[in-house]
Design an enzyme around this catalytic site. Structure first.
Site, PDB file in Angstrom:
ATOM      1  N   SER A   1       0.846  -1.202   0.000  1.00  0.00           N
ATOM      2  CA  SER A   1       0.000   0.000   0.000  1.00  0.00           C
ATOM      3  C   SER A   1       0.876   1.245   0.000  1.00  0.00           C
ATOM      4  O   SER A   1       2.024   1.216   0.474  1.00  0.00           O
ATOM      5  CB  SER A   1      -0.872   0.020   1.258  1.00  0.00           C
ATOM      6  OG  SER A   1      -1.524   1.268   1.397  1.00  0.00           O
TER       7      SER A   1
ATOM      8  N   TYR B   1      -1.771  -1.199  10.563  1.00  0.00           N
ATOM      9  CA  TYR B   1      -1.925  -1.532   9.142  1.00  0.00           C
ATOM     10  C   TYR B   1      -0.721  -1.059   8.332  1.00  0.00           C
ATOM     11  O   TYR B   1      -0.118  -1.820   7.565  1.00  0.00           O
ATOM     12  CB  TYR B   1      -3.213  -0.885   8.634  1.00  0.00           C
ATOM     13  CG  TYR B   1      -3.451  -1.011   7.143  1.00  0.00           C
ATOM     14  CD1 TYR B   1      -4.070  -2.141   6.611  1.00  0.00           C
ATOM     15  CD2 TYR B   1      -3.082   0.008   6.257  1.00  0.00           C
ATOM     16  CE1 TYR B   1      -4.302  -2.251   5.247  1.00  0.00           C
ATOM     17  CE2 TYR B   1      -3.314  -0.099   4.900  1.00  0.00           C
ATOM     18  CZ  TYR B   1      -3.924  -1.230   4.401  1.00  0.00           C
ATOM     19  OH  TYR B   1      -4.154  -1.327   3.046  1.00  0.00           O
TER      20      TYR B   1
HETATM   21  P1  NAD Z   1     -11.606  -5.677   0.214  1.00  0.00           P
HETATM   22  O1  NAD Z   1     -12.281  -5.519   1.507  1.00  0.00           O
HETATM   23  O2  NAD Z   1     -12.442  -5.831  -0.990  1.00  0.00           O
HETATM   24  O3  NAD Z   1     -10.597  -6.895   0.257  1.00  0.00           O
HETATM   25  C1  NAD Z   1      -9.946  -7.329   1.424  1.00  0.00           C
HETATM   26  C2  NAD Z   1     -10.232  -8.798   1.559  1.00  0.00           C
HETATM   27  O4  NAD Z   1      -9.408  -9.315   2.590  1.00  0.00           O
HETATM   28  C3  NAD Z   1     -11.642  -9.114   1.972  1.00  0.00           C
HETATM   29  O5  NAD Z   1     -12.498  -9.240   0.860  1.00  0.00           O
HETATM   30  C4  NAD Z   1     -11.470 -10.435   2.706  1.00  0.00           C
HETATM   31  O6  NAD Z   1     -11.823 -11.510   1.872  1.00  0.00           O
HETATM   32  C5  NAD Z   1     -10.002 -10.502   3.005  1.00  0.00           C
HETATM   33  N1  NAD Z   1      -9.795 -10.712   4.438  1.00  0.00           N
HETATM   34  C6  NAD Z   1      -9.708  -9.792   5.415  1.00  0.00           C
HETATM   35  N2  NAD Z   1      -9.570 -10.399   6.607  1.00  0.00           N
HETATM   36  C7  NAD Z   1      -9.559 -11.749   6.356  1.00  0.00           C
HETATM   37  C8  NAD Z   1      -9.449 -12.896   7.157  1.00  0.00           C
HETATM   38  N3  NAD Z   1      -9.313 -12.836   8.501  1.00  0.00           N
HETATM   39  N4  NAD Z   1      -9.509 -14.115   6.547  1.00  0.00           N
HETATM   40  C9  NAD Z   1      -9.665 -14.207   5.208  1.00  0.00           C
HETATM   41  N5  NAD Z   1      -9.765 -13.148   4.402  1.00  0.00           N
HETATM   42  C10 NAD Z   1      -9.705 -11.935   4.977  1.00  0.00           C
HETATM   43  O7  NAD Z   1     -10.645  -4.419   0.061  1.00  0.00           O
HETATM   44  P2  NAD Z   1      -9.427  -4.111  -0.944  1.00  0.00           P
HETATM   45  O8  NAD Z   1      -9.203  -2.674  -0.795  1.00  0.00           O
HETATM   46  O9  NAD Z   1      -9.650  -4.698  -2.263  1.00  0.00           O
HETATM   47  O10 NAD Z   1      -8.220  -4.851  -0.232  1.00  0.00           O
HETATM   48  C11 NAD Z   1      -7.353  -5.738  -0.897  1.00  0.00           C
HETATM   49  C12 NAD Z   1      -5.926  -5.425  -0.503  1.00  0.00           C
HETATM   50  O11 NAD Z   1      -5.595  -4.134  -1.006  1.00  0.00           O
HETATM   51  C13 NAD Z   1      -5.661  -5.384   0.988  1.00  0.00           C
HETATM   52  O12 NAD Z   1      -4.431  -6.008   1.272  1.00  0.00           O
HETATM   53  C14 NAD Z   1      -5.544  -3.896   1.270  1.00  0.00           C
HETATM   54  O13 NAD Z   1      -4.726  -3.643   2.371  1.00  0.00           O
HETATM   55  C15 NAD Z   1      -4.917  -3.426  -0.013  1.00  0.00           C
HETATM   56  N6  NAD Z   1      -5.009  -1.990  -0.273  1.00  0.00           N
HETATM   57  C16 NAD Z   1      -6.206  -1.402  -0.477  1.00  0.00           C
HETATM   58  C17 NAD Z   1      -6.264  -0.035  -0.726  1.00  0.00           C
HETATM   59  C18 NAD Z   1      -7.555   0.669  -0.961  1.00  0.00           C
HETATM   60  O14 NAD Z   1      -7.561   1.907  -1.000  1.00  0.00           O
HETATM   61  N7  NAD Z   1      -8.669  -0.013  -1.118  1.00  0.00           N
HETATM   62  C19 NAD Z   1      -5.086   0.705  -0.779  1.00  0.00           C
HETATM   63  C20 NAD Z   1      -3.872   0.056  -0.575  1.00  0.00           C
HETATM   64  C21 NAD Z   1      -3.845  -1.294  -0.324  1.00  0.00           C
END
Ligand code: NAD
Ligand code: MG
Length: 312
Positions: A204, A217
């Site tokens: 991230s 985080y």
């Molecule tokens: P999202 O909520 O759609 O995806 C995160 C997923 O993590 C969830 O759908 C879930 O299935 C999984 N998860 C969380 N806790 C879990 C657990 N205990 N067991 C199994 N699965 C679990 O959100 P996203 O933004 O698509 O996130 C995906 C990745 O992108 C993450 O690593 C997040 O940190 C990273 N990210 C997101 C952003 C943003 O702005 N959305 C920015 C930087 C990084």
């Protein structure tokens, strides 16, 4: 301005054009102003206002992952789901890891994968439970008949205003789900991955520009970058490439399920040079590139997909 019917219409128009059509990145998607909203963790794509673009109606495959076999964690929603759709359109079979409460989102993504004639293997469970995470890769291998892409994408993000209120339990779970599980899944995967395989980890912008409310985080995301660069060197001689993707503000269920202070949602992503939040499908293309043989000389790289915010 709240998300208006006009913005909804603009999102729908954007989704009609595929990702390879020449277009202005400023206006490819509207600068959404999501209304203040809250979902219990982990949140559902189904209930996001406005809905995010996972590329369902726009991502066009060009045969870059034909016959490949991928395990994606957090594949039900957001970035992982957009990546699952893109991988299937590029010709890959996909095993999906997600929490049992996310079954409605996961079913929808499985339908998109199967509509491409590809195999989808559903592997619901909680990555913070050792009984589930141990053996997850092996179950994916059994379901897919092999494995050559691992996308470590699941993540937990809970904003807490003050360190004084950050509990031991939250610190432990965030580190477990975001980084410890990444070690374990990667360790299990290298028993199976042939030369030519890719491991891709989701880090991230928080690794470089931590928000004051995301100490646990952001620390895991910095660790993921370092893990990626170290493991890439270790696995290079075996022909396994390890890279990371560092998204900026992307509109996913992570944000309204305590990932942000709720009052920040209407401005989400407006402070990027492009002036808008990204959509999950805009990030998926980075995973396709890093999984595909065309990136054969790219190892230990963190590919920033963040709307232009400078990063090291
Ligand atoms: P999202 O909520 O759609 O995806 C995160 C997923 O993590 C969830 O759908 C879930 O299935 C999984 N998860 C969380 N806790 C879990 C657990 N205990 N067991 C199994 N699965 C679990 O959100 P996203 O933004 O698509 O996130 C995906 C990745 O992108 C993450 O690593 C997040 O940190 C990273 N990210 C997101 C952003 C943003 O702005 N959305 C920015 C930087 C990084
Ligand atoms: Mg989800």
């Amino acid at each position: 301005m709240n998300t208006s019917p006009d913005q909804g219409a603009a999102m729908a128009r954007a989704a009609q054009v595929d990702q390879l059509v020449f277009q202005d990145p400023v206006s490819r998607y509207p600068a959404i102003e999501p209304p203040r909203q809250h979902q219990p963790e982990p949140g559902l794509d189904r209930d996001l206002q406005p809905r995010a673009d996972l590329g369902e109606h726009s991502y066009r495959g060009t045969g870059r992952l034909i016959g490949r076999k991928a395990l994606i964690t957090g594949a039900d929603s957001g970035i992982g789901a957009a990546t699952a759709i893109a991988f299937a359109r590029e010709g890959a079979d996909v095993a999906l890891s997600y929490l049992p409460s996310e079954e409605p989102d996961a079913r929808r993504i499985i339908e998109f994968i199967e509509a491409e004639g590809r195999t989808a293997v559903a592997l619901p469970g909680d990555l913070s439970e050792d009984d589930y995470s141990a053996g997850l890769v092996t179950r994916a291998v059994e379901g897919l008949g092999g494995l050559d892409i691992l996308v470590n994408n699941a993540g937990k993000q809970i904003a807490i205003e003050s360190l004084a209120d950050l509990t031991d339990e939250q610190i432990a779970t965030t580190f477990k789900v975001n980084i410890e599980v990444m070690f374990r899944l990667s360790r299990e995967a290298i028993r199976y991955l042939p030369a030519g395989s890719s491991i891709i980890n989701t880090t991230s912008i928080q690794a470089y520009k931590p928000s004051a409310t995301l100490l646990d985080y952001a620390s895991t995301k910095a660790a993921i970058n370092t893990f990626t660069k170290g493991l890439a060197q270790q696995l290079a001689p075996r022909g396994i490439r390890v890279n990371a993707v560092a998204p900026g503000p992307i509109w996913t269920p992570l944000q309204p399920s305590d990932g942000q202070p709720i009052e920040h949602l209407p401005e989400f992503g407006h402070n990027t040079p492009l002036g808008r939040a990204g959509q999950p499908t805009e990030v998926a293309a980075a995973y396709v590139f890093l999984a595909s043989p065309e990136s054969s000389y790219v190892l230990g790289e963190t590919l920033n997909v963040n709307g232009g915010t400078p990063s090291p």
